[in-house]
Design an enzyme around this catalytic site. Structure first.
Site, mmCIF file in Angstrom:
data_model
loop_
_atom_site.group_PDB
_atom_site.id
_atom_site.type_symbol
_atom_site.label_atom_id
_atom_site.label_comp_id
_atom_site.label_asym_id
_atom_site.label_seq_id
_atom_site.Cartn_x
_atom_site.Cartn_y
_atom_site.Cartn_z
ATOM 1 N N GLY A 1 0.800 -1.228 0.000
ATOM 2 C CA GLY A 1 0.000 0.000 0.000
ATOM 3 C C GLY A 1 0.828 1.272 0.000
ATOM 4 N N CYS B 1 0.197 0.181 -10.222
ATOM 5 C CA CYS B 1 -0.027 -0.597 -9.011
ATOM 6 C C CYS B 1 -1.472 -1.092 -8.984
ATOM 7 C CB CYS B 1 0.251 0.243 -7.766
ATOM 8 S SG CYS B 1 -0.163 -0.612 -6.236
ATOM 9 N N LYS C 1 6.878 2.453 -15.518
ATOM 10 C CA LYS C 1 6.595 1.053 -15.149
ATOM 11 C C LYS C 1 5.133 0.763 -15.439
ATOM 12 C CE LYS C 1 7.588 -2.279 -11.502
ATOM 13 N NZ LYS C 1 8.243 -2.432 -10.192
ATOM 14 N N THR D 1 10.947 -10.529 -6.184
ATOM 15 C CA THR D 1 10.619 -11.744 -5.443
ATOM 16 C C THR D 1 11.829 -12.672 -5.303
ATOM 17 O OG1 THR D 1 8.387 -11.528 -6.325
ATOM 18 C CG2 THR D 1 8.948 -13.639 -5.338
#
Lengths: 255, 310
Positions: free
Chosen positions: B78, B134, B170, B272
């Site tokens: 967030g 996002c 992005k 990740t």
């Protein structure tokens, strides 16, 4: 490994002090004292806790009522469920029996260090609290040296004051500590001055718990995976220790 | 490393920024403090990106904010961040980090992006990345319509007028035709495209408690599950535009990186992978890329960029 909470049933609840309760649940798997688990209350939040009791396959977390999350947790009853994931992080390294050790717990920091005290043989154990009603585990550790800021029980003064006196009399080779960071920093300085090894558990706001989000940074060390327990050499390279912390938003605040 | 591998070059030139290798720390991972950026650079990253900064401080979503599953990770942090003023004091002396540092900036409206970009303009960042993609934060990215070609054009043009730094845009994989967004960014003056942001959002429900696990209930999906989608997006974008592409999505090994570069990526983001392989994933991926290049008769990573195309 999958980093998701597993639901466990609360099988017992113990009132430790008017504001502190221990919640017991089934827990299997390897656990090093000082490691932490993330405790989840669905639709509420998730927070880190060290295990304060381990007895066979039953573990406990000792929780001070402090904010919304712990207030909700304190309202839980036997039979209610909580989610847990972990354990995470690097715990305390146990010392050989021949090593003279001292364990210091301040306030709710006692929860982190109690399982170490169960396992570490031949250790002096000091607990400090503001006042007598906040002291924890007095029946569990009968030999514990107690200090209170107000002198309502035991030594009148801080754990650091008492530790300084004891260092003069005993030849401690290793000191373990968990508590407020100001206390930990003073113990670190004391250990540096007297050339004593130490390991302390450092607290920061934890989000992921597995080293990816960067929220719990302390001078480039991730508390959740590189810590939470650090030794004297680690701490020497962590200038933020005892000085500043990163909050939930990522803001840097003075301690 | 043997002598042969030492002769293999991984260095890339990305919008006139020299990277010692093509691995880039993706935004949102470990980029909260200067000390962590330095540590990631010490672990071999070719460039590092800070966690996205907004005009005001934000606490972000409640925990759990990051969880994993069999095929990757879900996150809904967030956009917690200290705000632009605090970020300026956190990120100083960036030349000592040891790798170029990319600022990531977010806003709820065009003026916010401009203000944050200007606020960080004297900090020594090598480039500005602007995520318009996002999938899990109200007011930002996809949840406020920033992912359309029109909004992309408007925001990027506005920031372009105010900064001389390279701008990386992005973008989201969640669109039927990703090249239209990439083209809008290019037309607006973007210097590179970062493809892709997390996909989804996805949801994981804990069936014992019968409730979604993430605090925000839904979160962006990354990791292995995202990789084939990211590779396809990079492949399509590489064909459609002239500016370079930074390929991000599920890269955790040298083979993954090589695959993304063959699709057309000039550099590759890792996020990740920090979880799956540790903080030294960057040096591991570099060693594995070199090994592959050596075994396959290449001595320069740039020779395989886009080689998968006809």
């Amino acid at each position: 490994m999958i980093e998701q909470p597993q639901m466990v049933k609360i099988c017992n609840i113990k009132d430790e002090t008017p504001n502190v309760k221990t919640f017991f649940f089934e827990f299997t798997g390897h656990y090093d004292p000082g490691q932490f688990i993330m405790v989840w209350i669905p639709l509420n939040d998730e927070k880190p806790f060290t295990l304060s009791y381990i007895n066979g396959n039953i573990a406990g977390i000792t929780v001070l009522r402090r904010g919304d999350f712990t207030k909700t947790l304190h309202a839980k009853k036997i039979g209610d469920q909580i989610g847990i994931r972990g354990p995470y992080g690097k715990g305390y390294g146990l010392s050989e029996k021949s090593v003279t050790t001292c364990i210091v717990g301040g306030g709710i920091g006692m929860a982190s260090i109690a399982c170490l005290a169960d396992r570490q043989e031949n250790a002096t154990f000091i607990q400090g609290a503001r006042t007598v009603t906040e002291l924890l585990f007095r029946h569990r550790f009968k030999e514990m040296k107690l200090c209170t800021d107000d002198g309502s029980l035991g030594y009148k003064g801080t754990t650091v004051d008492l530790l300084r006196e004891l260092i003069g009399k005993h030849n401690y080779q290793k000191i373990y500590a968990c508590g407020p960071e100001k206390m930990l920093h003073k113990i670190f300085e004391l250990c540096s001055e007297h050339h004593i090894d130490c390991e302390v558990s450092v607290e920061r706001y934890i989000k992921c718990g597995f080293g990816i989000c960067g929220q719990c940074d302390c001078s480039g060390q991730r508390i959740c995976i590189d810590g939470p327990v650090f030794n004297k050499e680690d701490l020497r390279n962590m200038p933020d220790f005892g000085k500043t912390a990163i909050t939930k938003s990522g803001s840097r605040v003075s301690l | 490393m043997n002598g042969k591998m030492a002769g293999i070059s991984l260095s890339v030139n990305l919008c006139n920024i020299r990277l010692s290798n093509p691995t880039v720390l993706a935004s949102g991972i470990l980029g909260t403090t200067r000390a962590l950026l330095k540590r990631v650079a010490d672990n071999g990253a070719g460039a590092v990106t800070i966690k996205s900064v907004s005009k005001e401080q934000r606490e972000g979503h409640k925990n759990p904010t990051v969880i994993t599953y069999e095929a990757g990770m879900l996150n809904a942090v967030g956009y917690s961040n200290p705000g632009v003023d605090a970020a300026r004091s956190e990120f100083y002396n960036l030349e000592d980090i040891g790798a170029p540092v990319i600022a990531s900036i977010i806003g709820t409206c065009t003026d916010d992006f401009v203000e944050v970009a200007e606020g960080l303009s004297e900090s020594g960042f090598s480039a500005i990345e602007i995520p318009l993609s996002c999938p899990h934060t109200p007011g930002f990215g996809l949840l406020s319509g920033q992912g359309t070609p029109e909004a992309t054009y408007e925001i990027i043009s506005a920031v372009r007028r105010k900064t001389n730094l390279p701008i990386f845009v992005k973008i989201s994989p969640n669109v039927p035709e990703i090249t239209t967004i990439a083209k809008a960014a290019e037309d607006a003056g973007a210097s590179a495209i970062t493809a892709v942001n997390s996909m989804g959002p996805g949801m994981i429900i804990n069936i014992e408690s019968k409730k979604p696990v993430l605090g925000f209930k839904v979160g962006g999906v990354t990791g292995d599950a995202l990789r084939p989608i990211a590779v396809r997006c990079v492949y399509d974008i590489y064909k459609a535009i002239k500016i370079p592409v930074i390929g991000v999505g599920g890269i955790s090994t040298g083979r993954h990186a090589i695959e993304m570069i063959m699709a057309g990526a000039a550099a590759i983001g890792i996020g990740t992978g920090v979880y799956t392989r540790g903080i030294d994933v960057f040096s591991k991926v570099c060693a594995e890329m070199k090994q592959w290049l050596m075994e396959n008769g290449y001595n320069n990573i740039n020779d395989i960029v886009g080689i998968a195309h006809d």
